[in-house]
Design an enzyme around this catalytic site. Structure first.
Site, PDB file in Angstrom:
ATOM      1  N   ILE A  12       1.024   2.217   5.109  1.00  0.00           N
ATOM      2  CA  ILE A  12       1.839   1.001   5.249  1.00  0.00           C
ATOM      3  C   ILE A  12       2.574   1.003   6.589  1.00  0.00           C
ATOM      4  O   ILE A  12       2.596   0.000   7.311  1.00  0.00           O
ATOM      5  CB  ILE A  12       2.819   0.871   4.053  1.00  0.00           C
ATOM      6  CG1 ILE A  12       2.017   0.594   2.772  1.00  0.00           C
ATOM      7  CG2 ILE A  12       3.854  -0.219   4.293  1.00  0.00           C
ATOM      8  CD1 ILE A  12       2.846   0.540   1.501  1.00  0.00           C
ATOM      9  N   VAL A  56      13.892  13.055   9.397  1.00  0.00           N
ATOM     10  CA  VAL A  56      14.964  12.069   9.610  1.00  0.00           C
ATOM     11  C   VAL A  56      16.194  12.512   8.808  1.00  0.00           C
ATOM     12  O   VAL A  56      16.114  12.828   7.630  1.00  0.00           O
ATOM     13  CB  VAL A  56      14.497  10.654   9.196  1.00  0.00           C
ATOM     14  CG1 VAL A  56      15.671   9.681   9.143  1.00  0.00           C
ATOM     15  CG2 VAL A  56      13.439  10.148  10.171  1.00  0.00           C
ATOM     16  N   GLY A  65       7.790   7.300   8.772  1.00  0.00           N
ATOM     17  CA  GLY A  65       6.635   7.564   7.901  1.00  0.00           C
ATOM     18  C   GLY A  65       5.344   7.056   8.501  1.00  0.00           C
ATOM     19  O   GLY A  65       5.202   5.858   8.758  1.00  0.00           O
ATOM     20  N   ARG A 109       8.401 -11.962 -11.701  1.00  0.00           N
ATOM     21  CA  ARG A 109       8.398 -12.707 -10.438  1.00  0.00           C
ATOM     22  C   ARG A 109       8.102 -14.181 -10.681  1.00  0.00           C
ATOM     23  O   ARG A 109       7.517 -14.530 -11.704  1.00  0.00           O
ATOM     24  CB  ARG A 109       7.224 -12.229  -9.576  1.00  0.00           C
ATOM     25  CG  ARG A 109       7.496 -11.197  -8.585  1.00  0.00           C
ATOM     26  CD  ARG A 109       6.176 -10.883  -7.886  1.00  0.00           C
ATOM     27  NE  ARG A 109       6.023  -9.466  -7.694  1.00  0.00           N
ATOM     28  CZ  ARG A 109       6.536  -8.803  -6.675  1.00  0.00           C
ATOM     29  NH1 ARG A 109       7.186  -9.450  -5.739  1.00  0.00           N
ATOM     30  NH2 ARG A 109       6.392  -7.510  -6.587  1.00  0.00           N
ATOM     31  N   HIS A 162     -30.918  -4.203  11.924  1.00  0.00           N
ATOM     32  CA  HIS A 162     -30.462  -3.987  13.300  1.00  0.00           C
ATOM     33  C   HIS A 162     -30.157  -5.329  13.939  1.00  0.00           C
ATOM     34  O   HIS A 162     -30.933  -6.262  13.751  1.00  0.00           O
ATOM     35  CB  HIS A 162     -31.563  -3.269  14.095  1.00  0.00           C
ATOM     36  CG  HIS A 162     -31.226  -3.143  15.543  1.00  0.00           C
ATOM     37  ND1 HIS A 162     -30.319  -2.205  16.011  1.00  0.00           N
ATOM     38  CD2 HIS A 162     -31.645  -3.848  16.627  1.00  0.00           C
ATOM     39  CE1 HIS A 162     -30.211  -2.331  17.323  1.00  0.00           C
ATOM     40  NE2 HIS A 162     -30.997  -3.326  17.729  1.00  0.00           N
ATOM     41  N   LEU A 165      -3.142   2.206  -5.260  1.00  0.00           N
ATOM     42  CA  LEU A 165      -4.062   1.275  -4.611  1.00  0.00           C
ATOM     43  C   LEU A 165      -4.392   0.143  -5.574  1.00  0.00           C
ATOM     44  O   LEU A 165      -4.550   0.365  -6.785  1.00  0.00           O
ATOM     45  CB  LEU A 165      -5.363   1.993  -4.234  1.00  0.00           C
ATOM     46  CG  LEU A 165      -5.254   3.042  -3.128  1.00  0.00           C
ATOM     47  CD1 LEU A 165      -6.530   3.856  -3.023  1.00  0.00           C
ATOM     48  CD2 LEU A 165      -4.926   2.372  -1.791  1.00  0.00           C
ATOM     49  N   LYS A 180      -2.429  -8.073   5.421  1.00  0.00           N
ATOM     50  CA  LYS A 180      -3.728  -8.311   6.057  1.00  0.00           C
ATOM     51  C   LYS A 180      -3.723  -9.612   6.849  1.00  0.00           C
ATOM     52  O   LYS A 180      -4.394  -9.730   7.872  1.00  0.00           O
ATOM     53  CB  LYS A 180      -4.848  -8.316   5.027  1.00  0.00           C
ATOM     54  CG  LYS A 180      -5.513  -6.968   4.884  1.00  0.00           C
ATOM     55  CD  LYS A 180      -4.775  -5.985   4.031  1.00  0.00           C
ATOM     56  CE  LYS A 180      -4.029  -4.900   4.678  1.00  0.00           C
ATOM     57  NZ  LYS A 180      -3.326  -3.993   3.762  1.00  0.00           N
ATOM     58  N   LEU A 239       1.760   2.497   9.381  1.00  0.00           N
ATOM     59  CA  LEU A 239       0.862   2.329  10.531  1.00  0.00           C
ATOM     60  C   LEU A 239       0.271   0.922  10.591  1.00  0.00           C
ATOM     61  O   LEU A 239       0.103   0.363  11.681  1.00  0.00           O
ATOM     62  CB  LEU A 239      -0.247   3.389  10.498  1.00  0.00           C
ATOM     63  CG  LEU A 239       0.255   4.825  10.656  1.00  0.00           C
ATOM     64  CD1 LEU A 239      -0.897   5.814  10.692  1.00  0.00           C
ATOM     65  CD2 LEU A 239       1.126   4.994  11.909  1.00  0.00           C
TER      66      LEU A 239
HETATM   67  C1  LIG Z   1       2.827  -3.552   2.400  1.00  0.00           C
HETATM   68  C2  LIG Z   1       1.823  -3.072   1.380  1.00  0.00           C
HETATM   69  C3  LIG Z   1       0.479  -3.122   1.682  1.00  0.00           C
HETATM   70  C4  LIG Z   1      -0.459  -2.692   0.767  1.00  0.00           C
HETATM   71  N1  LIG Z   1      -1.776  -2.768   1.100  1.00  0.00           N
HETATM   72  C5  LIG Z   1      -2.700  -2.354   0.226  1.00  0.00           C
HETATM   73  C6  LIG Z   1      -4.072  -2.473   0.538  1.00  0.00           C
HETATM   74  O1  LIG Z   1      -4.445  -2.950   1.604  1.00  0.00           O
HETATM   75  N2  LIG Z   1      -4.971  -2.064  -0.377  1.00  0.00           N
HETATM   76  C7  LIG Z   1      -4.590  -1.526  -1.581  1.00  0.00           C
HETATM   77  O2  LIG Z   1      -5.455  -1.150  -2.373  1.00  0.00           O
HETATM   78  N3  LIG Z   1      -3.286  -1.412  -1.900  1.00  0.00           N
HETATM   79  C8  LIG Z   1      -2.349  -1.820  -1.041  1.00  0.00           C
HETATM   80  N4  LIG Z   1      -1.029  -1.737  -1.384  1.00  0.00           N
HETATM   81  C9  LIG Z   1      -0.678  -1.168  -2.706  1.00  0.00           C
HETATM   82  C10 LIG Z   1      -0.893  -2.202  -3.818  1.00  0.00           C
HETATM   83  O3  LIG Z   1      -0.119  -3.329  -3.542  1.00  0.00           O
HETATM   84  C11 LIG Z   1      -0.517  -1.604  -5.163  1.00  0.00           C
HETATM   85  O4  LIG Z   1      -1.230  -0.401  -5.355  1.00  0.00           O
HETATM   86  C12 LIG Z   1      -0.864  -2.567  -6.293  1.00  0.00           C
HETATM   87  O5  LIG Z   1      -0.188  -3.777  -6.137  1.00  0.00           O
HETATM   88  C13 LIG Z   1      -0.513  -1.949  -7.646  1.00  0.00           C
HETATM   89  O6  LIG Z   1      -0.828  -2.846  -8.647  1.00  0.00           O
HETATM   90  P1  LIG Z   1      -0.075  -2.844 -10.045  1.00  0.00           P
HETATM   91  O7  LIG Z   1      -0.701  -3.935 -10.834  1.00  0.00           O
HETATM   92  O8  LIG Z   1      -0.059  -1.486 -10.615  1.00  0.00           O
HETATM   93  O9  LIG Z   1       1.435  -3.188  -9.735  1.00  0.00           O
HETATM   94  P2  LIG Z   1       2.204  -4.352  -8.835  1.00  0.00           P
HETATM   95  O10 LIG Z   1       1.240  -5.004  -7.966  1.00  0.00           O
HETATM   96  O11 LIG Z   1       3.364  -3.676  -8.314  1.00  0.00           O
HETATM   97  O12 LIG Z   1       2.576  -5.397  -9.958  1.00  0.00           O
HETATM   98  C14 LIG Z   1       3.484  -5.131 -10.969  1.00  0.00           C
HETATM   99  C15 LIG Z   1       4.100  -6.439 -11.414  1.00  0.00           C
HETATM  100  O13 LIG Z   1       4.824  -6.188 -12.609  1.00  0.00           O
HETATM  101  C16 LIG Z   1       5.982  -6.983 -12.626  1.00  0.00           C
HETATM  102  N5  LIG Z   1       6.920  -6.354 -13.543  1.00  0.00           N
HETATM  103  C17 LIG Z   1       7.447  -5.113 -13.470  1.00  0.00           C
HETATM  104  N6  LIG Z   1       8.250  -4.872 -14.538  1.00  0.00           N
HETATM  105  C18 LIG Z   1       8.208  -5.992 -15.295  1.00  0.00           C
HETATM  106  C19 LIG Z   1       8.836  -6.352 -16.496  1.00  0.00           C
HETATM  107  N7  LIG Z   1       9.633  -5.516 -17.162  1.00  0.00           N
HETATM  108  N8  LIG Z   1       8.603  -7.587 -16.972  1.00  0.00           N
HETATM  109  C20 LIG Z   1       7.786  -8.453 -16.316  1.00  0.00           C
HETATM  110  N9  LIG Z   1       7.178  -8.168 -15.165  1.00  0.00           N
HETATM  111  C21 LIG Z   1       7.378  -6.933 -14.666  1.00  0.00           C
HETATM  112  C22 LIG Z   1       6.441  -6.953 -11.176  1.00  0.00           C
HETATM  113  O14 LIG Z   1       7.263  -8.062 -10.908  1.00  0.00           O
HETATM  114  C23 LIG Z   1       5.112  -7.009 -10.433  1.00  0.00           C
HETATM  115  O15 LIG Z   1       4.769  -8.317 -10.093  1.00  0.00           O
HETATM  116  C24 LIG Z   1      -0.049  -2.185  -0.493  1.00  0.00           C
HETATM  117  C25 LIG Z   1       1.301  -2.153  -0.817  1.00  0.00           C
HETATM  118  C26 LIG Z   1       2.230  -2.588   0.102  1.00  0.00           C
HETATM  119  C27 LIG Z   1       3.675  -2.551  -0.263  1.00  0.00           C
END
Ligand SMILES: Cc1cc2nc3c(=O)[nH]c(=O)nc-3n(C[C@H](O)[C@H](O)[C@H](O)COP(=O)(O)OP(=O)(O)OC[C@H]3O[C@@H](n4cnc5c(N)ncnc54)[C@H](O)[C@@H]3O)c2cc1C
Length: 462
Positions: free
Chosen positions: A180, A233, A176, A35, A441, A316, A51, A182
């Site tokens: 997400i 669905v 669903g 990204r 309190h 998460l 949020k 809700l």
């Molecule tokens: C709308 C929404 C709301 C959410 N709200 C919450 C919340 O309130 N609380 C919570 O705990 N979780 C929430 N989540 C879930 C949370 O975003 C994910 O659980 C978390 O981001 C996972 O972290 P991660 O580091 O595993 O992966 P990600 O955050 O998915 O990051 C992975 C990164 O790896 C990069 N990448 C992938 N493959 C490659 C590659 N080959 N080379 C280079 N870069 C690469 C991607 O571009 C990405 O930026 C939400 C998710 C969504 C979609």
């Protein structure tokens, strides 16, 4: 070619935290991110932007519903959607820049581009191949859909598209009733959309404690969200500015169609591992299509680890972060550990919903002897003062030892309150330990103490 102790692939909460901890532990570290900005799903299109929109839309709800009762007169604010999106983008920018700063501070090289692993010990980004003694795959997840539903991010959107719709839709159908769906459904309902949620199962947020799930659905209904549960669905037909959702009710197989301006597909997420070359390397995956690891986050290929949404467990951000810290410690020769029994989960609607540990249904299934302590926010002075009397705290404790087994909260600041119970559980505390702790309190946390008291001789303000 550069040589590192560790290369982390992906800069989401799993990857960036792993990179920072590796650097803090003295390892020469790089992090590859495809990204344009750091922070992954969470900071760019997940936790943080959702949020921001929940916060902004909640302010509108307060102005429309509670200001007059407090003697605050005047017209409720109108929605400038473009500005609300700009505010959300500003929040994203502040957070992603913050990670950039932390990378610089910790001397982590940010390698820009998409990574592949041609062989253990090597990471290829574009034409460059870098060497690393250890590789951590933290490639995260992406939205998933269901058969006959094609996401175009215009009229049929994933959460990513729902965070940047060109306008507030008149009618939003959410497929669903998970977290997400809700959260985003709440945002648009508060902004004036007619929101209909279609869910395959017979309850919302199905993994949640049953009692909380029922109360949650009732409160969301009061806020204007409509629910069609037990509905499969069949497909979505997308037209230029409208869509038609067809579903079958599971109870009688009858088919129904509902029109929408926008359809949000919130049917879950799947691990994202495209382009990494894991198959060619022989990295084992589970039946669910996530990377298989052992208890120390090692894959079957020596020197390659995986964490976060790309492996088993709840998707998460804080679970990914904890794994990021722990795997860094394992690589540095220390004892990395994650207590999967105490990972809270929070839904940031209003009221918030939070839980940790086991649900009552799980304890019943295990045949475990337990007791329940419950306390309603109606008995909490602070909650009543701020129109937040809906909801309750429920603590589950072992019947014989009184050890806390789980907690489920629906009510004001539930997402903050839950951590008191998390700390207690980490220390193996009993409900009595919580009940004997003096709570200031008037605070919402008094409701947690009262629920703990209810596990013993009884709550005071019940
Ligand atoms: C709308 C929404 C709301 C959410 N709200 C919450 C919340 O309130 N609380 C919570 O705990 N979780 C929430 N989540 C879930 C949370 O975003 C994910 O659980 C978390 O981001 C996972 O972290 P991660 O580091 O595993 O992966 P990600 O955050 O998915 O990051 C992975 C990164 O790896 C990069 N990448 C992938 N493959 C490659 C590659 N080959 N080379 C280079 N870069 C690469 C991607 O571009 C990405 O930026 C939400 C998710 C969504 C979609």
């Amino acid at each position: 070619m550069a040589s590192y102790d560790v290369i982390v692939i992906g800069a989401g909460p799993g990857g960036y935290v792993a990179a920072i901890r590796c650097a803090q532990l003295g390892l020469k570290t790089a992090c590859v991110e495809g990204r344009e900005t750091l922070g992954g799903t969470c900071l760019n299109v997940g936790c943080i932007p959702s949020k921001a929109l929940l916060h902004a839309s909640h302010q509108l709800h307060e102005a429309e519903h509670n200001f007059a009762a407090m003697g605050l007169r005047g017209k409720a604010p109108s929605v400038d959607w473009k500005q609300m999106l700009a505010y959300k983008d500003d929040v994203i920018g502040q957070n992603t820049k913050g990670i950039e700063f932390l990378f610089k501070k910790n001397k982590i090289d940010w390698i820009k581009g998409w990574a592949a692993i041609p062989e253990a010990g090597k990471v290829k980004v574009g034409d460059e191949v870098h060497e690393a003694k250890s590789i951590i795959v933290a490639s995260g997840s992406e939205p998933s859909s269901i058969p006959n539903v094609e996401i175009d991010e215009k009229t049929v959107v994933s959460s990513t598209g729902a965070l940047e719709l060109p306008k507030v839709p008149k009618k939003l159908v959410v497929i669903g009733a998970g977290v997400i769906g809700l959260e985003l459904g709440s945002v648009y309902a508060r902004l004036g959309s007619q929101v209909e949620v279609i869910e395959f199962l017979d309850k919302v947020t199905p993994t949640m404690d049953g009692e909380v799930s029922k109360a949650f659905q009732r409160l969301l209904k009061k806020q204007g969200l409509n629910f069609t549960l037990g509905a499969a669905v069949q497909g979505v037909e997308a037209m230029k500015t409208k869509a038609k959702v067809t579903y079958k009710l599971r109870k009688d197989d009858s088919e129904h169609t509902v029109d929408a301006d926008v359809v949000l597909v919130a049917t879950g997420r799947k691990a994202f591992t495209d382009g990494l070359g894991l198959q060619a390397l022989g990295v084992e995956m589970t039946d669910r299509g996530v990377i298989r690891t052992d208890k120390q986050w090692a894959t079957n290929i020596p020197g390659i680890y995986a964490i976060g949404d790309a492996i088993e467990g709840p998707m998460l951000a804080h679970k990914a972060e904890d794994e990021g810290m722990a795997v860094a410690e394992v690589i540095a020769g220390k004892a990395g550990h994650v207590n999967y029994g105490v990972i809270p989960s929070v839904i940031y609607t209003h009221p918030e919903v939070a839980s940790v540990g086991q649900t009552e249904e799980e304890l019943k299934d295990q045949g475990r002897a337990y007791k329940v302590g419950k306390f309603s926010f109606m008995g909490n002075g602070r909650a009543k003062a701020v129109f937040a009397g809906d909801g309750f705290v429920k603590i589950l404790a072992d019947k014989d030892t009184d050890r806390i087994l789980g907690a489920h909260i629906i009510g004001p600041s539930a997402g903050e309150l839950i951590h008191e119970v998390c700390v207690a559980m980490e220390f193996g505390a009993s409900a009595e330990d919580l009940a004997l702790t003096c709570h200031a309190h008037p605070t919402f946390s008094e409701a947690v103490r009262e629920a703990a008291l209810a596990c013993g001789d009884g709550a005071i303000h019940a």
